[in-house]
Write an enzyme that holds these catalytic residues in place. Structure first.
Site, mmCIF file in Angstrom:
data_model
loop_
_atom_site.group_PDB
_atom_site.id
_atom_site.type_symbol
_atom_site.label_atom_id
_atom_site.label_comp_id
_atom_site.label_asym_id
_atom_site.label_seq_id
_atom_site.Cartn_x
_atom_site.Cartn_y
_atom_site.Cartn_z
ATOM 1 N N GLN A 235 -43.063 4.799 -30.016
ATOM 2 C CA GLN A 235 -41.989 5.723 -29.659
ATOM 3 C C GLN A 235 -42.375 7.164 -29.960
ATOM 4 O OE1 GLN A 235 -38.922 4.033 -32.082
ATOM 5 N NE2 GLN A 235 -40.106 4.282 -33.942
ATOM 6 N N HIS A 269 -23.625 4.361 -41.966
ATOM 7 C CA HIS A 269 -24.348 3.475 -42.888
ATOM 8 C C HIS A 269 -23.423 2.813 -43.911
ATOM 9 C CE1 HIS A 269 -27.793 5.818 -41.228
ATOM 10 N NE2 HIS A 269 -28.305 4.593 -41.215
ATOM 11 N N ASP A 297 -35.413 4.569 -41.447
ATOM 12 C CA ASP A 297 -35.079 5.855 -42.064
ATOM 13 C C ASP A 297 -34.634 5.710 -43.515
ATOM 14 O OD1 ASP A 297 -32.412 4.922 -41.885
ATOM 15 O OD2 ASP A 297 -32.164 5.846 -39.924
ATOM 16 N N ASP A 351 -43.036 -6.733 -36.268
ATOM 17 C CA ASP A 351 -41.945 -7.062 -35.355
ATOM 18 C C ASP A 351 -40.953 -7.992 -36.054
ATOM 19 O OD1 ASP A 351 -41.034 -7.286 -32.317
ATOM 20 O OD2 ASP A 351 -40.984 -9.300 -33.174
ATOM 21 N N ALA A 352 -39.666 -7.630 -36.034
ATOM 22 C CA ALA A 352 -38.657 -8.396 -36.773
ATOM 23 C C ALA A 352 -38.520 -9.824 -36.237
ATOM 24 C CB ALA A 352 -37.309 -7.683 -36.708
ATOM 25 N N ASP A 369 -30.214 -3.369 -38.158
ATOM 26 C CA ASP A 369 -29.971 -1.979 -37.737
ATOM 27 C C ASP A 369 -30.988 -1.561 -36.678
ATOM 28 O OD1 ASP A 369 -28.927 0.563 -37.638
ATOM 29 O OD2 ASP A 369 -29.923 1.271 -39.451
#
Length: 507
Positions: A235, A269, A297, A351-352, A369
């Site tokens: 990205q 959050h 983040d 990768d989740a 998230d």
């Protein structure tokens, strides 16, 4: 001469594929839906190459001169393609799609002319059967080299604009090489030499000033001052800052999409984390093992760390550039309270989906998230296959909290996620909160046992209170449940629905 021209074929093929990949990548950044953009760009580009190959039959004399001129045109049009598209998106966004496909068709046509002309030039000295095999071999080798280098080396280290200009320079160098090889056949050698060196000079200046071009484009595109940019294999990361009481403070954008605003990220959050963390704590022993999927983040980790009984947080984030930025950049690390440096936090950059398939750990709470399902690669993380894996990693009394887009703007998309979670046997408890930067935003609690709204919260809340928590679970009529299909890997209906619903929102 034969070896030199075959080497040129390798470079020409590499350059041609770079321009194609750059156009498709930029289209997916700006227009979303990467599968659609890559498909239409590649299809248009191949069609244009076919047109170019057909047109090559009308070049009968002075083939080296034609080849040289075409190389220079490819160098300029292809090399400048990413820069022109970046600037168009910033200064004239309404023209982006038209310019995108115009450049794709132009460059594709020119690239389609190259190989037939090289083959006809080589035909003077090489037998046909050897000619075809040699040219196609070098053509495919060039494409292979670039297809591997583009995501792993070029974009992360050079960025799209500098990558385009670099390969434009390589096309121009092929033209310069052709100028030398065929110097005795060119009728206007001086003019061709001036054109070649002029093209090289223009592209070299552009390459040297690529950072300035990117800055001009991004300063125009984003409302506030750009303070950090990076391109990873996954990205484009941009952080902006708006000073003053009425400004948003620091804001994070991924591929042009807002991820958080410092002014109100605490609302998002807190709403994502505390309804499940506090509910688990209310049942007896507090949560000890927590997984955060996405959330590079560190903001969600910051909220989880407000529970002192938590022993270990496993944060699974695909992009190491994200976790590195929010742990090492002093200002941004302050936003998450240094959460990523906590000894309780273990960062796993992978990768989740694959991580859930491979891990054997179970967790008391899982926070999901991810970005919204704007394309199929993200959409897989909202499928019943993913939630079935999630179910296996939840402890018997565990809870998962899943961010789930806006139930007001993307109502059917929101309830598609709810239906998908329910399809794997989990209880889905939807709720929503108002986040000014995003509007009304939705979340879902997934669990095996019934969910009960907690009556206490940890100290330090800026948004949530115990009395206000039940209000998050009340849906007014314009956000109430609607029939929705289960999102599966085989259909990914959520991506299409999401694009349709958010596509109606004026930008």
């Amino acid at each position: 001469m034969e070896v030199a021209l075959l080497a040129s074929v390798f470079v020409v093929a590499a350059c041609g594929l770079i321009y194609e990949l750059a156009a498709a990548s930029l289209a997916s950044y700006v227009l979303g839906d990467s599968v659609l953009q890559f498909s239409t760009i590649i299809g248009s580009y191949l069609f244009a190459m076919g047109v170019g190959a057909y047109l090559s039959r009308f070049f009968e004399r002075q083939l080296p001169a034609h080849f040289l001129r075409i190389e220079l045109m490819v160098a300029l049009a292809g090399g400048a393609l990413p820069a022109l598209l970046f600037l168009a998106n910033a200064y004239a966004p309404g023209s982006f799609r038209f310019l995108l496909y115009s450049l794709v068709l132009l460059v594709g046509t020119l690239v389609g002319l190259e190989i037939p002309l090289v083959m006809r030039i080589l035909k003077r000295n090489v037998a046909l059967k050897d000619l075809v095999s040699q040219v196609l071999t070098f053509d495919y080798l060039g494409a292979l080299a670039v297809s591997v280098a583009f995501p792993l080396v070029l974009v992360p280290h050079l960025g799209l604009i500098r990558t385009g200009l670099l390969f434009g320079l390589m096309n121009a160098l092929v033209a310069l090489w052709a100028l030398w090889l065929f110097r005795h056949e060119l009728r206007q050698f001086r003019s061709h030499a001036l054109a070649a060196f002029g093209t090289l000079a223009v592209l070299a200046v552009g390459f040297a000033g690529a950072d300035h071009i990117t800055t001009w484009a991004e300063d125009q595109f984003y409302q506030d001052r750009v303070v950090f940019t990076a391109s990873s294999p996954y990205q484009r990361i941009v952080v902006t800052h708006g000073a003053g009481e009425a400004k948003a403070g620091y804001r994070l954008f991924l591929n042009g999409n807002l991820q958080f605003s410092q002014r109100d990220e605490y609302r998002y959050h807190e709403a994502l984390v505390h309804p499940v963390m506090a509910a688990y704590a209310a049942s007896g022993a507090g949560p000890k093992r927590v997984a955060i999927l996405g959330g590079g983040d560190g903001m969600a980790a910051r909220e989880v760390l407000k529970y002192p009984g938590v022993e270990r947080i496993t944060l699974v984030e695909l992009d190491p550039a994200m976790t590195r930025l929010f742990s090492e950049h002093a200002t941004l690390a302050r936003l998450n309270g240094g959460a990523l440096k906590s000894p309780k936090v273990k960062v796993v950059n992978t990768d989740a989906f694959q991580w859930l398939e491979s891990t054997r750990e179970t967790f008391d709470v899982i926070i999901v998230d991810f970005p919204d399902p704007t394309n199929f690669s993200i959409g897989k993380l909202y499928t019943n296959s993913f939630y079935a894996l999630l179910d296996q990693r939840l402890s018997a009394s565990g809870f998962a909290a899943i961010q789930t887009t806006s139930p007001l703007v993307a109502r059917k998309s929101f309830w598609t996620v709810v239906s998908t979670i329910e399809s794997v046997g989990l209880t889905a408890t939807p709720y929503h909160a108002h986040v000014p930067s995003f509007g009304e935003w939705g979340f879902v609690v997934a669990s095996r046992r019934p969910y009960r709204v907690p009556t206490t919260l940890p100290s330090g809340m800026r948004f949530l209170t115990a009395p206000s928590l039940p209000l998050l679970f009340d849906f007014p009529l314009d956000m109430a449940r609607v029939p929705a299909e289960v999102n599966r890997l085989s259909n990914q209906v959520l991506v299409t629905t999401y694009e349709q619903e958010w596509g109606k929102v004026p930008h």
